[in-house]
Scaffold this motif. Sequence first.
Motif: not given
Length: 428
Positions: A210-230
């Motif tokens: 269940a943890r592994v299947r939920a990992l994609p839901d943690l990616l959007p904040p990372l994508v947005i953070f990289l878009a802003v700060i990166g």
Amino acid sequence: MIWAALVILIVVLALAVPVAAGLGILGLGLSELFSKLPLSLAMGEMAWGTSNNFLLVAIPFFVLLGEILLRSGMAERMYNALVLWMPWLPGGLMHSNIAACAMFAATSGSSVATAATIGTVAMDEIKKHGYSERLFLGTIAAGGTLGILIPPSINMIVYGVLTDTSIPKLYLAGIIPGLLLASLFSLTVLIFCLIRPALGGRRVATSWDARVRALPDLLPPLVIFLAVIGSIYAGWATATESAALGVIAALGVAAWNRRLTLRMLLQAFEGTMRTTAMIMAILIAAYFLNFVITSIGLTGQINRYITSLGLTPVELLVVVVVFYFILGMFMETLSMMVATVPIIAPIMFKAGYDPIWFGILVVILMELAMITPPVGINLYVVQGLRRRGKIDDVIIGSAPFVVTMLVMIAILSFWPEIALWLARAVSS
């Protein structure tokens, strides 16, 4: 003159006048009492100049970004994924609250939005898993404050504009203190739950699958953070342009998840307009107040008074921390920052304190004000989401985190490199 300003301010606060109106009344009152010129005629120019500041255009973008994350369901999916990864710690979902606040803070820029968003998705878990309601509510209120420390941050933009300090460097300086403060919040929960295990509720049953299947839901904040700060540090965008890129990234993620609808967009736009209007009203009134107190010589009088005390830099720092701690009990944070930083910052810089470091300290003091009664705004946000009981429960639950923030201020004062190292490393 100083005492007249304090009396007017206390009366305005006692009458519960809206913040923007209160600052404007204080400015007009001081102008009438101490100025020979009609300073009120400058209000139109102040409003126009403030509204056209290019750096401040980032504020509605970051507000819109938070609205999209909330209304598209991304925040809820992120929280549910963290629930699966954090239950092994004593305190379980309370650590998920703090981690979710930290992740949402990396995309939002607003403490109120962070507390409201995570509180909305987490509130039902209290009874479901038998948590201590007070401590659980405290983690949401305190975790929400991370919204203005972990970049991007609306308050850092305002501080940068007020003190002519590099906003990209402020963003970098906020990353390590933000993560450290989030860790200290979790440590606070851990200590309480080890001392009294009953506070930690029942553990959530989960599996590695269940943890592994939920990992994609943690990616959007990372994508947005990289878009802003990166985008800032890659040299592709300014702080304002990076905020717009963050909105585009959020819209892209919402479309990918099939949550980008006309209704969602209209709700996000409406929420953005309301919040931005409130922020800009406060900024315009505060800029006018700063113009008045400078024109009548109040700023110089305060500077001379503090200089006459003969304080050492350390004593001055203690006085400033105590001043903000007390003032934060009675004033809204953004207005407090805009009204005081132009006066206090030059004194601190003259005493030898680094503008970047002081900016991070001020932001943490603003965070502290958000969970100190009687005006701590995050306390009311969380109580509003709870919709029952007394706000006393939220205040008591947040009290341990007030102590944690004071510890964080002490750590930052003893080791200023915590805030300065990353900004210097990237700049060099």
